[in-house]
Design an enzyme around this catalytic site. Structure first.
Site, mmCIF file in Angstrom:
data_model
loop_
_atom_site.group_PDB
_atom_site.id
_atom_site.type_symbol
_atom_site.label_atom_id
_atom_site.label_comp_id
_atom_site.label_asym_id
_atom_site.label_seq_id
_atom_site.Cartn_x
_atom_site.Cartn_y
_atom_site.Cartn_z
ATOM 1 N N ASP A 9 0.878 -1.172 0.000
ATOM 2 C CA ASP A 9 0.000 0.000 0.000
ATOM 3 C C ASP A 9 0.912 1.217 0.000
ATOM 4 O O ASP A 9 1.448 1.608 1.035
ATOM 5 C CB ASP A 9 -0.893 -0.023 1.242
ATOM 6 C CG ASP A 9 -1.753 1.235 1.379
ATOM 7 O OD1 ASP A 9 -1.769 2.048 0.431
ATOM 8 O OD2 ASP A 9 -2.397 1.396 2.433
ATOM 9 N N LYS A 71 3.167 11.200 -3.827
ATOM 10 C CA LYS A 71 1.967 10.611 -4.425
ATOM 11 C C LYS A 71 1.015 11.690 -4.935
ATOM 12 O O LYS A 71 0.234 11.456 -5.859
ATOM 13 C CB LYS A 71 1.268 9.726 -3.390
ATOM 14 C CG LYS A 71 0.127 8.883 -3.933
ATOM 15 C CD LYS A 71 -0.367 7.928 -2.868
ATOM 16 C CE LYS A 71 -1.556 7.113 -3.329
ATOM 17 N NZ LYS A 71 -1.994 6.154 -2.292
ATOM 18 N N GLU A 175 -6.960 0.739 -4.534
ATOM 19 C CA GLU A 175 -6.955 0.580 -3.079
ATOM 20 C C GLU A 175 -8.296 0.074 -2.535
ATOM 21 O O GLU A 175 -8.308 -0.851 -1.702
ATOM 22 C CB GLU A 175 -6.552 1.911 -2.431
ATOM 23 C CG GLU A 175 -5.099 2.253 -2.682
ATOM 24 C CD GLU A 175 -4.750 3.721 -2.513
ATOM 25 O OE1 GLU A 175 -3.583 4.079 -2.745
ATOM 26 O OE2 GLU A 175 -5.655 4.499 -2.165
ATOM 27 N N ASP A 197 -12.952 5.168 1.074
ATOM 28 C CA ASP A 197 -11.512 5.161 1.348
ATOM 29 C C ASP A 197 -10.996 6.596 1.439
ATOM 30 O O ASP A 197 -10.784 7.259 0.425
ATOM 31 C CB ASP A 197 -10.795 4.396 0.229
ATOM 32 C CG ASP A 197 -9.295 4.258 0.471
ATOM 33 O OD1 ASP A 197 -8.798 4.809 1.466
ATOM 34 O OD2 ASP A 197 -8.624 3.600 -0.348
#
Length: 623
Positions: A9, A71, A175, A197
């Site tokens: 992850d 990211k 994810e 999420d």
């Protein structure tokens, strides 16, 4: 050395890795600092050493050489508004390098540029090293997770980061899908699940259909690639700075180390108020002065509330895409550390019907890594299949990987089939900037589609088209992925060349585009670029209002393009009529050339693309 496959992850704030043990249970890898998650932070010291995670945070390295949020940068253009906004907050310097954001480091007085994927690669190297040390096994293959709403360029750059880290990507998986895999196998659910999420920097909503733990089909994806816990931290910081000023104290906002300490204190306050009702005091000592600010739970909800409530509009869009109502959702799965915020849970309980709808049981910080590890274990011994050639998602069976999965209980042998979808439509730019979708949002992948087209005007010497991802009519409002340029050897009249465009999404959600001249077989492939228009992320707090405004703008733009195309078709029709009369000797050459010259002037006028559609009708009246 024996080899193991893992799930990673790769998060905005923290990253996490897991593997499946000999009993078939996913296990989180503890790093060298004894924690289950590694901060996604990289420091570059003056000796050329790279420090990652806690080592970076605890180092004495100049804050301008400590990089985080890779990211949020990866796959973005330098001019994109989210990058420009974040640059005002980052202590490190970000510069433009051929349209792509790079971090500018200062190592012993020497400038060094680092791309976002290179920063992410260092995080992946650290994770890989931790796992190899912990398990005593070689690690070269992994399933890596990405936000469901990551576009093609962001996925491609994540693949590049893995390659730089020495990892072969078995699969990129979204994810929310990974989290659903983790819960699906242990709970044997046979119904619709909504995965909410909300992590440190991205927000995704996915709706999946689970079939007794054996099949997982993604029905809908929505999201926001620039929303998460860090945005809540920033809101708390802004509140604290205002409180300091109201007390007559000016906090040294120009000092990176001081701002770093303030951000850490605000993050700690958010975490404390997640689990307690008692007000929390933010306290910072800096340059001999003490700065204090009391934060209540009510004030925290006031700061974070608008953004959190805005996420429900995204949830509604996902339900609409899946053609489901709230009461058709069996469970809501909470993923990401920010879902611990009480307001998030309370709003979702209210929307979906109570606590019994909320799925708990796996640490929200670990669920994604667990699912990625399970998926990696599935793929471990599967021989790669030939590249799929699927043309029609409605009539052709989906290509999936199915393999035995070590069960949570030795008595049950499970099979798992996973089918994901693309989050945004993909297509090319037509003349005038109109976006022509080829692969629609929500299409299952892998997938392939071919379209045909013709040259748009007389004597066209090349076909040069931008490839975009998005839902807006005007390409300037979509994500530019790259370009395809094909030279045409001979000059021909409009529609004289027939072209074939092939769009293919592979198993990792990566796009491949080829343009081919049908007659000769001459072809060109997509080249990734960072030269699109600046992209503005939709404001999560006014999501519905902005969506309606955009719909009106898009229809007006389509009408304008249609009016212009109709105008040019009329002019070309008149040109062909004059040319025919000249060829049939029904019109003298001087008169014919005079008429063609006039018509060409009208085409040149149209080529400048007047933005008022009414002027085209007025222009035709002149003829």
């Amino acid at each position: 050395m024996e080899e193991e496959v893992i799930g990673i992850d790769l998060g905005t704030t923290y990253s996490c890795a897991a593997y499946v043990d000999e009993h078939g249970a996913p296990k989180i890898i503890v790093n060298s600092f004894g924690t289950c998650t590694t901060p996604s932070v990289v420091a570059y010291d003056n000796e050329g050493k790279v420090l990652v995670g806690e080592a970076a945070l605890q180092s004495a390295v100049d804050p301008k050489n400590i990089v985080y949020d890779s990211k949020r940068m990866i796959g973005r253009q330098f001019i994109d508004k989210p990058i420009q906004d974040d640059m005002k907050l980052w202590p490190f310097k970000v510069v433009d390098q051929v349209g792509k954001p790079h971090v500018e480091l200062n190592i012993n007085g020497q400038e060094k540029l680092v791309a976002p994927e290179e920063v992410s690669a260092e995080i992946l190297k650290e994770i890989r090293g931790n796992v190899e040390h912990s398990l005593g096994k070689k690690i070269s293959r992994a399933v890596i997770t990405v936000p469901a709403y990551f576009d093609n360029k962001q996925r491609q750059e994540t693949m590049n980061a893995a390659e730089k880290a020495g990892l072969t990507v078995l699969r990129l998986v979204s994810e929310p899908t990974a989290a659903a895999i983790a819960y699906n196998l242990s709970n044997q659910i046979d119904d619709n699940i909504l995965i909410y999420d909300l992590g440190g920097g991205t927000f995704d909503v996915s709706i999946v259909k689970s079939h007794s733990g054996k099949k997982l089909l993604v029905l809908a994806i929505q999201g926001h690639t620039h929303l998460g816990g860090q945005d809540f931290d920033q809101g708390i910081m802004e509140y604290a700075l205002e409180e300091f000023k109201s007390e007559g104290k000016s906090f040294p906002e120009d000092r990176p180390k001081a701002m770093k300490r303030l951000r850490t204190a605000c993050m700690e306050a958010k975490h404390k108020l997640t689990f307690q009702d008692k007000p929390y005091e933010i306290q910072i000592e800096c340059e001999g002065a003490v700065y204090t600010c009391m934060l209540t739970k009510e004030k925290l909800e006031e700061i974070c509330g608008p953004k959190i409530r805005g996420t429900l509009d995204v949830v509604d869009q996902a339900l609409k895409m899946a053609e489901l109502k709230e009461d058709q959702i069996k469970y809501v799965l909470l993923v990401g550390g920010s879902t611990r915020i009480p307001l998030v849970q309370n709003l979702l309980k209210e929307k979906f019907g109570g606590e019994h709808k909320m799925l708990h049981g796996i640490n929200p910080d670990h669920a994604v890594a667990h699912g990625a590890a399970i998926y990696a274990h599935m793929l471990k011994k599967v021989t790669p299949e030939p590249k799929p050639r699927i043309k029609d998602p409605e009539t052709k069976p989906a290509t999936t990987i199915s393999a035995p999965v070590p069960p949570p209980h030795p008595s049950s042998a499970l099979q798992l089939e996973v089918q994901d979808i693309i989050p945004l439509s993909i297509g090319f730019e037509c003349r005038g900037g109109l976006f022509q979708p080829v692969i629609e949002k929500g299409t299952k992948f892998p997938y392939k589609k071919e379209t045909t087209s013709c040259t748009a005007y007389d004597n066209q010497g090349s076909v040069f088209s931008g490839i975009y991802e998005g839902e807006r009519a005007n390409v300037k409002n979509n994500f530019k992925l790259g370009e395809v340029g094909l030279r045409l050897l001979n000059k021909k009249e409009k529609q004289g060349y027939k072209l074939k465009e092939t769009f293919e999404i592979d198993i990792n959600g990566i796009l491949h585009v080829t343009t081919t001249e049908i007659a000769t077989g001459n072809k060109a492939e997509i080249e990734i670029s960072y030269n699109g228009c600046a992209h503005k992320e939709m404001n999560i707090e006014t999501y519905v209002e902005e969506s309606l405004r955009c719909a009106e703008e898009d229809q007006a733009f389509r009408d304008l393009i249609q009016t212009r195309n109709s105008f040019e078709s009329t002019i070309y029709g008149k040109k062909r009529a004059i040319e025919k009369e000249m060829n049939d000797n029904k019109l003298s050459k001087p008169d014919g050339e005079k008429g063609l010259e006039l018509l060409n002037s009208y085409l040149e006028w149209s080529d400048d693309f007047p933005q008022d559609k009414n002027v085209y009708a007025e222009k035709l009246k002149e003829l």
